[in-house]
Design a protein around this motif. Structure first.
Motif, PDB file in Angstrom:
ATOM      1  N   ARG A 133      13.044  25.896 -29.843  1.00  0.00           N
ATOM      2  CA  ARG A 133      11.750  25.645 -30.474  1.00  0.00           C
ATOM      3  C   ARG A 133      11.272  24.226 -30.206  1.00  0.00           C
ATOM      4  O   ARG A 133      10.089  23.998 -29.955  1.00  0.00           O
ATOM      5  N   LEU A 134      12.201  23.278 -30.258  1.00  0.00           N
ATOM      6  CA  LEU A 134      11.832  21.891 -29.964  1.00  0.00           C
ATOM      7  C   LEU A 134      11.450  21.722 -28.502  1.00  0.00           C
ATOM      8  O   LEU A 134      10.531  20.979 -28.157  1.00  0.00           O
ATOM      9  N   ALA A 135      12.176  22.407 -27.622  1.00  0.00           N
ATOM     10  CA  ALA A 135      11.929  22.255 -26.186  1.00  0.00           C
ATOM     11  C   ALA A 135      10.601  22.866 -25.758  1.00  0.00           C
ATOM     12  O   ALA A 135       9.915  22.335 -24.872  1.00  0.00           O
ATOM     13  N   SER A 136      10.203  23.960 -26.384  1.00  0.00           N
ATOM     14  CA  SER A 136       8.996  24.674 -25.947  1.00  0.00           C
ATOM     15  C   SER A 136       7.803  24.488 -26.879  1.00  0.00           C
ATOM     16  O   SER A 136       6.700  24.929 -26.563  1.00  0.00           O
ATOM     17  N   GLY A 137       8.026  23.840 -28.025  1.00  0.00           N
ATOM     18  CA  GLY A 137       6.953  23.675 -28.995  1.00  0.00           C
ATOM     19  C   GLY A 137       6.096  22.456 -28.713  1.00  0.00           C
ATOM     20  O   GLY A 137       6.122  21.890 -27.610  1.00  0.00           O
ATOM     21  N   PRO A 138       5.339  22.007 -29.700  1.00  0.00           N
ATOM     22  CA  PRO A 138       4.487  20.823 -29.519  1.00  0.00           C
ATOM     23  C   PRO A 138       5.349  19.579 -29.338  1.00  0.00           C
ATOM     24  O   PRO A 138       6.551  19.580 -29.659  1.00  0.00           O
ATOM     25  N   PRO A 139       4.771  18.494 -28.820  1.00  0.00           N
ATOM     26  CA  PRO A 139       5.548  17.268 -28.606  1.00  0.00           C
ATOM     27  C   PRO A 139       6.263  16.825 -29.882  1.00  0.00           C
ATOM     28  O   PRO A 139       5.694  16.837 -30.976  1.00  0.00           O
ATOM     29  N   SER A 140       7.528  16.469 -29.741  1.00  0.00           N
ATOM     30  CA  SER A 140       8.339  16.055 -30.888  1.00  0.00           C
ATOM     31  C   SER A 140       9.306  14.952 -30.465  1.00  0.00           C
ATOM     32  O   SER A 140       9.493  14.674 -29.274  1.00  0.00           O
ATOM     33  N   LEU A 141       9.932  14.330 -31.464  1.00  0.00           N
ATOM     34  CA  LEU A 141      10.902  13.267 -31.214  1.00  0.00           C
ATOM     35  C   LEU A 141      12.179  13.586 -31.972  1.00  0.00           C
ATOM     36  O   LEU A 141      12.164  13.791 -33.186  1.00  0.00           O
ATOM     37  N   LEU A 142      13.298  13.651 -31.249  1.00  0.00           N
ATOM     38  CA  LEU A 142      14.603  13.892 -31.846  1.00  0.00           C
ATOM     39  C   LEU A 142      15.381  12.573 -31.833  1.00  0.00           C
ATOM     40  O   LEU A 142      15.558  11.955 -30.789  1.00  0.00           O
ATOM     41  N   MET A 143      15.846  12.132 -33.005  1.00  0.00           N
ATOM     42  CA  MET A 143      16.590  10.885 -33.113  1.00  0.00           C
ATOM     43  C   MET A 143      18.080  11.182 -33.239  1.00  0.00           C
ATOM     44  O   MET A 143      18.503  11.935 -34.130  1.00  0.00           O
ATOM     45  N   LEU A 144      18.861  10.609 -32.350  1.00  0.00           N
ATOM     46  CA  LEU A 144      20.318  10.782 -32.341  1.00  0.00           C
ATOM     47  C   LEU A 144      20.947   9.447 -32.706  1.00  0.00           C
ATOM     48  O   LEU A 144      20.905   8.500 -31.921  1.00  0.00           O
ATOM     49  N   ASP A 145      21.516   9.381 -33.888  1.00  0.00           N
ATOM     50  CA  ASP A 145      22.044   8.116 -34.394  1.00  0.00           C
ATOM     51  C   ASP A 145      23.525   7.979 -34.083  1.00  0.00           C
ATOM     52  O   ASP A 145      24.322   8.891 -34.315  1.00  0.00           O
ATOM     53  N   ASN A 146      23.897   6.805 -33.543  1.00  0.00           N
ATOM     54  CA  ASN A 146      25.297   6.430 -33.321  1.00  0.00           C
ATOM     55  C   ASN A 146      26.020   7.360 -32.346  1.00  0.00           C
ATOM     56  O   ASN A 146      27.100   7.890 -32.632  1.00  0.00           O
ATOM     57  N   VAL A 147      25.445   7.539 -31.157  1.00  0.00           N
ATOM     58  CA  VAL A 147      26.157   8.227 -30.077  1.00  0.00           C
ATOM     59  C   VAL A 147      27.378   7.377 -29.733  1.00  0.00           C
ATOM     60  O   VAL A 147      27.282   6.165 -29.520  1.00  0.00           O
ATOM     61  N   LEU A 148      28.547   7.985 -29.682  1.00  0.00           N
ATOM     62  CA  LEU A 148      29.787   7.221 -29.601  1.00  0.00           C
ATOM     63  C   LEU A 148      29.955   6.482 -28.270  1.00  0.00           C
ATOM     64  O   LEU A 148      30.176   5.282 -28.235  1.00  0.00           O
ATOM     65  N   ASP A 149      29.858   7.234 -27.163  1.00  0.00           N
ATOM     66  CA  ASP A 149      30.132   6.615 -25.870  1.00  0.00           C
ATOM     67  C   ASP A 149      29.662   7.535 -24.753  1.00  0.00           C
ATOM     68  O   ASP A 149      29.088   8.601 -24.999  1.00  0.00           O
ATOM     69  N   SER A 150      29.915   7.108 -23.514  1.00  0.00           N
ATOM     70  CA  SER A 150      29.482   7.900 -22.357  1.00  0.00           C
ATOM     71  C   SER A 150      30.200   9.247 -22.307  1.00  0.00           C
ATOM     72  O   SER A 150      29.643  10.241 -21.839  1.00  0.00           O
ATOM     73  N   GLU A 151      31.441   9.284 -22.794  1.00  0.00           N
ATOM     74  CA  GLU A 151      32.189  10.545 -22.783  1.00  0.00           C
ATOM     75  C   GLU A 151      31.504  11.589 -23.655  1.00  0.00           C
ATOM     76  O   GLU A 151      31.366  12.764 -23.262  1.00  0.00           O
ATOM     77  N   GLN A 152      31.050  11.184 -24.830  1.00  0.00           N
ATOM     78  CA  GLN A 152      30.343  12.126 -25.695  1.00  0.00           C
ATOM     79  C   GLN A 152      28.991  12.508 -25.094  1.00  0.00           C
ATOM     80  O   GLN A 152      28.617  13.689 -25.096  1.00  0.00           O
ATOM     81  N   TRP A 153      28.269  11.517 -24.565  1.00  0.00           N
ATOM     82  CA  TRP A 153      26.933  11.782 -24.044  1.00  0.00           C
ATOM     83  C   TRP A 153      26.968  12.739 -22.854  1.00  0.00           C
ATOM     84  O   TRP A 153      26.077  13.574 -22.691  1.00  0.00           O
ATOM     85  N   ARG A 154      28.014  12.637 -22.021  1.00  0.00           N
ATOM     86  CA  ARG A 154      28.088  13.448 -20.802  1.00  0.00           C
ATOM     87  C   ARG A 154      28.880  14.740 -21.003  1.00  0.00           C
ATOM     88  O   ARG A 154      29.048  15.510 -20.049  1.00  0.00           O
TER      89      ARG A 154
END
Length: 309
Positions: A4-25
């Motif tokens: 719904r977020l990907a195909s709906g109207p423009p939106s902003l998703l906030m991701l707080d405290n991403v741990l590191d590159s291992e988690q992100w990838r």
């Protein structure tokens, strides 16, 4: 939700405290994140997430005016104009760390009879214990992470060589530490195989690169910068926590403590040799040349040397 977020109207998703590159990838993690019309804003203590497409903006600690404005929001007896008062001392002690200053502001806002001078006195006497007592008494609803945890995360994000440099800066005497001392101590560690690595291109050595990187990250702060002397310091709250972390490892504490004692013995002997040479020199010009040679040889002149002149 993702679709719904990907195909709906423009939106902003906030991701707080991403741990590191291992988690992100991580593929499972990435599969949960919407794309399309959903933009993403994230916070992280990692220096980078291994993705050059993500523009990283570093948020420094609060400046003195911003820190005063933050405390003023809790207590209107905080002057917004910079001045030499207990408020300034508290801000400097925390190094502009917003989470620490927020807790102090909330606590003193709840307790208007307690003066800033009185709280500063407690901070001087009890140090981190005073901070922990403040946290226990306040416990704001959105206070999910403590000052200790923030500093611990900062420490864990450093390399082995950077951690040793931080420990040295926390246990060496005085408020500030000579760059040359830190570089020489780290050079000893390399010779003793305590740390290793390759010298980054363009850097003079691994120790030089370590100190420079910690300055660039604003972990080491510059106090003196002159042609003959450069020193750095840690904010007091950071220094106190690093000392506690070191005390929890008896082997490492003994290792670093012994190294520092050997280093000062060597420094004292080396400085004594220059002092004798200067006091026995034929004239003032010759003494000045000897003093200059100390700088070129990476030896910080001590007060006794200056007294000899």
């Amino acid at each position: 939700v993702r679709d719904r977020l990907a195909s709906g109207p423009p939106s902003l998703l906030m991701l707080d405290n991403v741990l590191d590159s291992e988690q992100w990838r991580d593929k499972e993690w990435a599969a949960l994140l919407p794309a399309g019309s959903c933009r993403r804003l994230l916070t992280t203590r990692a220096e980078n997430l291994g993705d050059h497409r993500i523009p990283m903006i570093r948020l420094d600690r609060l400046s003195n005016p911003d820190a005063r404005a933050l405390l003023h929001a809790y207590r209107d007896d905080v002057p917004l104009a910079d001045r030499d008062d207990a408020v300034k001392e508290i801000i400097n002690w925390f190094g502009g760390l917003a989470i620490g200053l927020s807790v102090v502001g909330i606590y003193l806002g709840f307790n208007p009879r307690i003066t800033w001078d009185a709280y500063w006195k407690s901070l001087c006497e009890k140090k981190l214990a005073a901070v922990r007592d403040t946290e226990e008494l306040v416990k704001p609803g959105d206070y999910a992470i403590r000052v200790d945890a923030v500093i611990d995360d900062l420490f864990r994000s450093q390399s082995r060589a950077e951690r040793r440099a931080l420990f040295y800066a926390s246990i060496l005497p005085g408020e500030d530490v000579s760059d040359r001392w830190l570089i020489e101590l780290l050079a000893d560690d390399i010779a003793a195989y305590k740390i290793s690595g390759n010298t980054p291109p363009g850097e003079a050595s691994i120790p030089d690169a370590v100190v420079a990187k910690l300055i660039d990250r604003s972990i080491f702060l510059r106090l003196i910068e002159s042609p003959n002397r450069k020193t750095v310091f840690l904010h007091q709250v950071v220094r106190e926590r690093f000392r506690e972390i070191l005390q929890q490892d008896s082997y490492l504490s003994h290792d670093l403590g012994s190294h520092v004692r050997r280093f000062f013995s060597r420094l004292y002997h080396r400085s004594g040799q220059w002092t004798r040479a200067i006091t026995e020199s034929a004239n003032f010009s010759e003494a000045q040349e000897l003093l200059l040679s100390m700088g070129e040889a990476n030896c910080d002149p001590d007060p006794f040397t200056f007294a000899a002149l």
